[in-house]
Structure formats: structure tokens, C-alpha cells
Design a protein around this motif. Sequence first.
Motif, short mmCIF file in Angstrom:
data_model
loop_
_atom_site.label_atom_id
_atom_site.label_comp_id
_atom_site.label_asym_id
_atom_site.label_seq_id
_atom_site.Cartn_x
_atom_site.Cartn_y
_atom_site.Cartn_z
N VAL A 172 0.99 -1.17 0.10
CA VAL A 172 0.11 -0.03 -0.05
C VAL A 172 0.95 1.14 0.12
CG1 VAL A 172 -1.84 1.46 1.14
CG2 VAL A 172 -1.88 -1.07 1.12
N ASP A 173 0.62 2.18 -0.94
CA ASP A 173 1.43 3.42 -0.99
C ASP A 173 2.83 3.22 -1.42
OD1 ASP A 173 -0.68 5.41 -0.70
OD2 ASP A 173 -0.75 4.94 1.43
N GLU A 174 3.02 2.20 -2.20
CA GLU A 174 4.48 1.89 -2.93
C GLU A 174 4.10 1.51 -4.21
OE1 GLU A 174 8.61 1.04 -0.83
OE2 GLU A 174 7.41 -0.64 -1.01
N ASP A 175 4.33 2.37 -5.16
CA ASP A 175 4.10 1.98 -6.65
C ASP A 175 5.19 2.36 -7.50
OD1 ASP A 175 0.96 1.35 -6.44
OD2 ASP A 175 1.33 3.21 -5.17
N ASN A 176 5.22 1.56 -8.63
CA ASN A 176 6.04 2.26 -9.77
C ASN A 176 5.09 2.29 -10.81
OD1 ASN A 176 8.86 2.32 -8.92
ND2 ASN A 176 9.11 0.29 -9.35
N VAL A 177 4.93 3.52 -11.59
CA VAL A 177 4.09 3.88 -12.41
C VAL A 177 4.65 4.06 -13.86
CG1 VAL A 177 2.07 5.17 -13.36
CG2 VAL A 177 2.29 4.58 -10.91
N ILE A 178 4.44 3.40 -14.92
CA ILE A 178 4.67 3.81 -16.14
C ILE A 178 3.91 4.25 -17.06
CG2 ILE A 178 5.92 2.64 -18.26
CD1 ILE A 178 7.56 2.07 -16.01
N MET A 179 4.21 5.61 -17.49
CA MET A 179 3.50 6.67 -18.33
C MET A 179 3.81 6.65 -19.79
SD MET A 179 2.88 9.81 -15.87
CE MET A 179 3.16 9.49 -13.90
N GLN A 180 3.02 6.37 -20.76
CA GLN A 180 3.31 6.67 -22.02
C GLN A 180 2.50 7.86 -22.58
OE1 GLN A 180 5.08 4.39 -24.27
NE2 GLN A 180 4.99 6.20 -25.66
N PHE A 181 3.30 8.72 -23.25
CA PHE A 181 2.62 10.03 -23.62
C PHE A 181 2.43 10.06 -25.06
CE2 PHE A 181 5.29 11.09 -19.90
CZ PHE A 181 4.53 11.89 -19.18
N GLU A 182 1.27 10.84 -25.35
CA GLU A 182 0.88 10.86 -26.86
C GLU A 182 1.91 11.28 -27.89
OE1 GLU A 182 -2.42 13.34 -26.75
OE2 GLU A 182 -3.61 12.03 -25.83
N ASN A 183 3.01 11.82 -27.38
CA ASN A 183 4.06 12.45 -28.44
C ASN A 183 5.24 11.08 -28.47
OD1 ASN A 183 5.57 12.41 -25.94
ND2 ASN A 183 5.78 14.81 -26.37
N GLY A 184 4.94 9.98 -28.00
CA GLY A 184 6.00 8.89 -27.96
C GLY A 184 6.90 8.86 -26.85
N SER A 185 6.90 9.83 -26.04
CA SER A 185 7.84 9.83 -25.04
C SER A 185 7.47 9.02 -23.79
CB SER A 185 8.24 11.34 -24.41
OG SER A 185 7.09 11.78 -23.77
N SER A 186 7.88 8.59 -22.86
CA SER A 186 7.45 7.94 -21.80
C SER A 186 8.50 8.05 -20.40
CB SER A 186 7.81 6.51 -22.00
OG SER A 186 9.34 6.00 -22.00
N ALA A 187 7.76 7.89 -19.29
CA ALA A 187 8.23 8.31 -17.81
C ALA A 187 7.81 7.29 -16.91
CB ALA A 187 8.00 9.43 -17.44
N MET A 188 8.88 6.83 -15.87
CA MET A 188 8.37 6.11 -14.74
C MET A 188 8.50 6.93 -13.41
SD MET A 188 10.18 2.36 -13.22
CE MET A 188 11.32 3.04 -12.31
N MET A 189 7.39 6.52 -12.76
CA MET A 189 7.35 7.32 -11.39
C MET A 189 7.45 6.37 -10.46
SD MET A 189 4.30 9.77 -9.68
CE MET A 189 3.20 8.38 -9.75
N MET A 190 8.32 6.31 -9.45
CA MET A 190 8.49 5.76 -8.30
C MET A 190 8.03 6.43 -7.39
SD MET A 190 12.21 4.28 -6.25
CE MET A 190 11.79 3.76 -4.64
N ALA A 191 7.05 5.82 -6.48
CA ALA A 191 6.30 6.43 -5.26
C ALA A 191 6.32 5.79 -4.22
CB ALA A 191 5.07 7.11 -5.73
#
Length: 386
Positions: free
Chosen positions: A202-221
Amino acid sequence: MKKANLAVIGCGALAQNQHISNIIASKNANLCCFCDVSEKTLEDLARRFPHIPTELDYKKVLADPSVDGVVIATKEEMHVPLTVEALKAGKHVYVEKPLGETPEECELVMKTEKETGKKALVGMNRRLAPVYRDVKEILKRNGGMKTAYYRIADDWCERYKNYGGLRGGGRRLAVECCHIIDILRYLADSEVKSVYCYTSRVDEDNVIMQFENGSSAMMMATGYAPKQTPKEHFEATTQFGFVTVDDFCELHTFGMPGEVECKFYEGRTHVEHDYMQAQWYKAEGIKADIAIRKYLVEEEQRRAKLKLEREKNGEKEPEYTYHELYPYYLNYGVNKGWGDSIEHFADVILNDVAVEAPTSKDAYQATKIVEAILESRETGKVVEIK
């Protein structure tokens, strides 16, 4: 010079650590009223700032024609209803994040803005942090953000273990990580197309985001980090190089001729504190951040030990001044853009300048993305943003 008259509604720890000091120190704003439901809080503020009026009833603040705008820093559940009421009363609003728990709540604020002609800015303040303003320009000059990583790590789960409402278990993504979702949208210069969430507890996540322009990011929270941990870290590849940011106070670039290779950023100041902490960040960057965090944790442990000894000996706990209790800030000492946001809010009110801070529309987008992340967490599937 004319200043925007701002009232603070909700004068708890966040307002006292940030907004109150920032308005008092502002070139464009005047703090005209403290408003809170707690008489004790208002009495304490009246003692510390005797020239500023206090008020228990927010409706009286909204009815006051001399108030140009309000800064809302109440519990999260009150953000939308107070913002809507303030807009309808003819006040511009700076409201803390998250604006709403659902996209529909954010849409209500957007609708009210159109009806009243007043503006609501949302306190996802990273966009106005000096370091991220620089990063935005560096990315623009070097082909844009391609891949990115953002870590936000603190002691959330210990701090809010007995807290209800939106800060209850599993809601950190909505309440705190909306900051990171917004700054990644801003730096990518694109909307999020899809998300995938890995979670370990709980409240510990890795989130992968794909953007519309083709870039991407990972958020470690994570909400399980010790207090000594520098809270935030960012890194990204560009078309032509690499950039990193350590906790708002140190920037590095690599492989980008003509760009600054290393820069330290001054911390923020507080009207009830000395200036040393801000200058320490400017002189030593992340090294200062680590040293300050270490000192604060050790001081907290020392005071806790002394308190136990006094209780054992039947001695009364001494009354500390505000400065004695908080000689430095743990997560508020670095410049995250709080003060710049207030200055900008006042400029919007006075001069109708283009809004650079996050708006209710940005809050709407962040809320949609949070909902998708929570769905992915539950289903284990990639979720498209609709």
C-alpha cells in the motif's frame, strides 16, 4: 504600488510553513486575513502576526469586497466546495492540491470559472520551481524529453498512519503524486496516453506512463522512506543529452554543449526563520539537503529522549518558540515553487497575465490519470486514458 489582498482559508501546518510566509514576503500580495475553524490556531497566529486580522467564519471573508483572492489550504475534502463558493463570491482562488477527488469535481470548478470570469489556480507548484523552469528550457533546446524517471520518497505511511479521509491508505497517488503527474506532463509537453502500475504494498508504486508524443516516464512513489531521504529526484534523456535534478537544489546536464553542467539552487526563506538554510542550499546543493535532514532527525530523536526523561522525573516540558522547534525545514526548505506560485497568483489578479501555474483543467487531467493508475493497480493491466 497596488497589491492583491489575499486571505488564507485554512491556517494549519501547510499554510504556516508556506503560504503565510510567502504572502507576507510577496512583492505583489498583501495578507489581509487569517481564516480558520480553530480558535486556538487563530490566537497563535494573532500573537505571532498581530497586525493581521483573524476570522472564524469563511463566509465573512468571501463577503468582504476588499479581498481580491483567497488561498485555500483546508482539508482536501473541502477544496472543491470552497473553491466554487469563493469563485461565485467574485474571488480569484489559489487552492491546494488535489483540487478534487474525481474528474467530475474538477469539471464543476472549470464550469464555475467560466460562469464567474474568475480564475482558480491549483497548488501543483513544481512547474514554478526555479530548477524545473530551467529544465523545461533545457529540454526545449535539446530535442525534448524522451524518457524520464521521477522518484518521490518520504515517510508518508508513518506520518499519516492514523489519518482518515483522502490521506488514508492507498490514496497517496491522488493526494501527493498528482504533483509528479503534473510536472511530467509539463516537461513532456504532452498528454498521457496510457499507464501501467506495479505495486509492492500500500502506497508504494512504480507507474509507467506513455505520452501521446511517444515519450515515456516512470514514477517511483514510496511512502516508506526514512526522513533522512532526499524526497525527490528527476532524470531524463533528451534528443541530444541527459539531465538530472536532485531535490530541487542541484541540476546536472551531460552531453549538451552550451548548457550549464552543474547548478545549485537557493532554498526558500521564511519570515520567522533566518536566511542561513536558503544560502546553504545555494552553496552546496544536495550535500546541504542531506546534512540538514540528518540534523533534523537527530534533533527530533534528542528531544524525544529528553521528553521521556522529563516525564520519568515528573518535570514539565518547556515551551519552545516556533524557531526553536523548527530551525530548519525537512521538506519545505528547498524551493519547490511555492513562493513563485503566490507571486504569480497575485500577478494574475492584478494584471490579468497569462496563467503559467496549473489550472483546474490540469487538475482534471491529473485526476483522470490517477483514476487510470488506480484501475491498473487493481487489474494488473495497461489502462488507456480516455
